[in-house]
Design a protein around this motif. Structure first.
Motif, PDB file in Angstrom:
ATOM      1  N   TYR A 261       0.835  -1.201   0.000  1.00 45.84           N
ATOM      2  CA  TYR A 261       0.000   0.000   0.000  1.00 45.84           C
ATOM      3  C   TYR A 261       0.869   1.249   0.000  1.00 45.84           C
ATOM      4  N   GLU A 264       2.212   1.768  -3.489  1.00 46.38           N
ATOM      5  CA  GLU A 264       1.245   2.038  -4.556  1.00 46.38           C
ATOM      6  C   GLU A 264       0.305   3.205  -4.267  1.00 46.38           C
ATOM      7  N   GLU A 265       0.049   3.500  -3.000  1.00 44.29           N
ATOM      8  CA  GLU A 265      -0.990   4.468  -2.662  1.00 44.29           C
ATOM      9  C   GLU A 265      -0.491   5.717  -1.952  1.00 44.29           C
ATOM     10  N   GLY A 328      -8.483   4.480   0.963  1.00 47.44           N
ATOM     11  CA  GLY A 328      -7.348   5.164   0.351  1.00 47.44           C
ATOM     12  C   GLY A 328      -6.756   6.266   1.192  1.00 47.44           C
ATOM     13  N   ALA A 391      -3.228  -9.701  -3.602  1.00 48.38           N
ATOM     14  CA  ALA A 391      -2.835  -8.364  -4.051  1.00 48.38           C
ATOM     15  C   ALA A 391      -2.462  -8.356  -5.523  1.00 48.38           C
ATOM     16  N   ASP A 392      -2.009  -9.490  -6.056  1.00 43.25           N
ATOM     17  CA  ASP A 392      -1.710  -9.574  -7.480  1.00 43.25           C
ATOM     18  C   ASP A 392      -2.972  -9.734  -8.318  1.00 43.25           C
ATOM     19  N   PHE A 394      -6.441  -9.007  -7.172  1.00 42.51           N
ATOM     20  CA  PHE A 394      -7.512  -8.048  -6.904  1.00 42.51           C
ATOM     21  C   PHE A 394      -6.945  -6.673  -6.578  1.00 42.51           C
ATOM     22  N   ASP A 395      -7.825  -5.684  -6.602  1.00 47.77           N
ATOM     23  CA  ASP A 395      -7.446  -4.338  -6.198  1.00 47.77           C
ATOM     24  C   ASP A 395      -7.061  -4.331  -4.724  1.00 47.77           C
ATOM     25  N   LEU A 396      -5.997  -3.622  -4.385  1.00 47.04           N
ATOM     26  CA  LEU A 396      -5.464  -3.628  -3.029  1.00 47.04           C
ATOM     27  C   LEU A 396      -6.485  -3.121  -2.013  1.00 47.04           C
ATOM     28  N   ARG A 397      -7.217  -2.094  -2.358  1.00 44.49           N
ATOM     29  CA  ARG A 397      -8.219  -1.558  -1.430  1.00 44.49           C
ATOM     30  C   ARG A 397      -9.342  -2.568  -1.181  1.00 44.49           C
ATOM     31  N   LEU A 398      -9.707  -3.303  -2.216  1.00 42.22           N
ATOM     32  CA  LEU A 398     -10.743  -4.326  -2.051  1.00 42.22           C
ATOM     33  C   LEU A 398     -10.279  -5.413  -1.082  1.00 42.22           C
TER      34      LEU A 398
END
Length: 432
Positions: A261, A264-265, A328, A391-392, A394-398
């Motif tokens: 996270y 990426e975020e 986020g 994490a590879d 699906f979306d990380l936030r999901l």
């Protein structure tokens, strides 16, 4: 029957106890930096999110495998020597990561192998320092509860300082070079135990009873007896299962997904390495809150309703921070939420530790503790690996959102009744 030969008195016993606490702090700081720097090293050599999860799994799986065997090894080698040897081996393994990683000679498979060897010696070292406490506390005329609290505080202090330090080291030195400092922490721990902890400590009459039991039954039989007791005690069994699942979620969130996270975020000032500092601040905030939570439990935990505390603290540990990640949030809001999360988590560990001590019979106290801890840690490598894969895909936030919902649902299990009602009972601790 002749009386056992007296052991020499411990000189400067309070210094020995303090030295052990500081050594424990150094070793735990080394472990924290190892886990923290590993994901950034894997990414620095082009590893995927799945490989990050695999590396964290390699660092934690041997703790689960070596846990049940650690007690026998420590008993046979000796507590002081076991602590020193474990720190030396852990220091050499992370030093190998630093040297080989700095020269570009450490591929992923080599990192996994070194991390696995290093993790095998974490549990024996921690166990050795823990079982040294009763004799050192008696020699220093300090209540055992205070000595245990001192070491627990040392663990929290190590996490508080080492997580943000790991971020700074990764940013300033680089992921591989951070392991040089990591090795130094293990070296200091070994030196402190060598210099300050005596070779012989006072014994007490319970030791004869424990030795008699060890002589009368083999290791595997004793281990089986402890396992049967845990499985046959509904409350212990339920606690172990809940902690196993929630530990899997925790390691997924904090050891794998948090570094990802951050990369990426979060808006770090210096790219990926600046984001490592942000991740370190969040981890440090969790540790600070946990330290405060442990202090609050020490002061008022005996007055709080246990089942409500168990459910509420677990729900607060898993829900708000996962929601913040799913939405986020950036560094400073995450730090604020992490403090509250740590506060709730910090009240859970001493509560669970108290329950383990109260529910285990004195003759198998150590076995029950070791087995409960091993069961709890069994979820960690599973959570590490699956979270990297998720994490590879699906979306990380999901992924954070799903973990948060599942975490709270599992935390509500004690409200279903049954043996969970026994959480509210107060029991006398086992006599020593």
């Amino acid at each position: 029957m002749s009386a056992p030969a007296p052991t020499p008195p411990v000189r400067r016993p309070r210094l020995a106890l303090g030295g052990l606490a500081v050594a424990h702090t150094m070793a735990q700081a080394g472990n924290t930096i190892t886990v923290f720097a590993t994901p950034f090293y894997v990414r620095s050599i082009g590893g995927s999110n799945t490989e990050v999860g695999l590396a964290v799994t390699a660092a934690t799986l041997p703790i689960v495998l070596g846990g049940p065997l650690a007690g026998v090894l420590v008993d046979r080698i000796g507590y002081r020597l076991s602590s020193i040897a474990a720190d030396i081996i852990s220091g050499l393994t992370v030093l190998a990561i630093a040297v080989l990683g700095s020269t570009g000679s450490l591929p992923l498979w080599g990192l996994l192998a070194v991390l696995f060897v290093s993790g095998l010696f974490d549990t024996p070292g921690q166990t050795a320092r823990t079982v040294l406490l009763p004799s050192l506390a008696r020699g220093a005329d300090v209540p055992l509860e205070r000595a245990v609290g001192l070491v627990t505080g040392a663990e929290r202090t190590a996490m508080l300082a080492a997580a943000p330090l790991g971020g700074v080291l990764v940013m300033l030195l680089g992921p591989a070079q951070a392991f040089f400092v990591d090795a130094a922490f293990f070296a200091v721990s070994a030196l402190l135990v060598t210099a300050l902890v005596p070779r012989a400590t006072p014994t007490h009459e319970d030791d004869d009873e424990q030795s008699t039991e060890k002589d009368g039954a083999g290791y595997w039989r004793q281990l089986a007896d402890g396992a049967r007791f845990v499985l046959a005690t509904p409350l212990l069994r339920n606690i172990a299962l809940v902690v196993l699942v929630l530990n899997a979620f925790d390691t997924a969130r904090l050891n794998v997904l948090l570094p990802l996270y951050a990369l990426e975020e979060l808006n770090g000032p210096n790219g990926e390495l600046g984001n490592a500092t942000a991740a370190g601040l969040i981890s440090g905030a969790l540790a600070a809150g946990a330290l405060a939570g442990a202090a609050l439990f020490s002061a008022w935990g005996h007055r709080l309703p246990r089942r409500a505390l168990f459910v509420g603290a677990f729900a607060l540990t898993g829900g708000p921070l996962s929601v913040a990640f799913a939405l986020g949030a950036q560094t400073f809001p995450l730090v604020a939420v992490a403090v509250g999360t740590g506060l709730a988590a910090g009240m859970l560990n001493p509560l669970i530790g108290t329950l383990r001590l109260e529910l285990a019979p004195p003759r198998m106290l150590a076995r029950v503790q070791t087995l409960m801890i091993s069961i709890a840690w069994a979820g960690i490598p599973v959570g590490s690996f699956l979270s990297g894969v998720a994490a590879d895909v699906f979306d990380l936030r999901l992924v954070f959102a799903v973990i948060g919902v599942a975490y709270v649902l599992v935390a509500l299990a004690p409200l279903t009744g049954g043996s969970w009602r026994q959480l509210s009972a107060r029991r006398a601790p086992p006599s020593r």
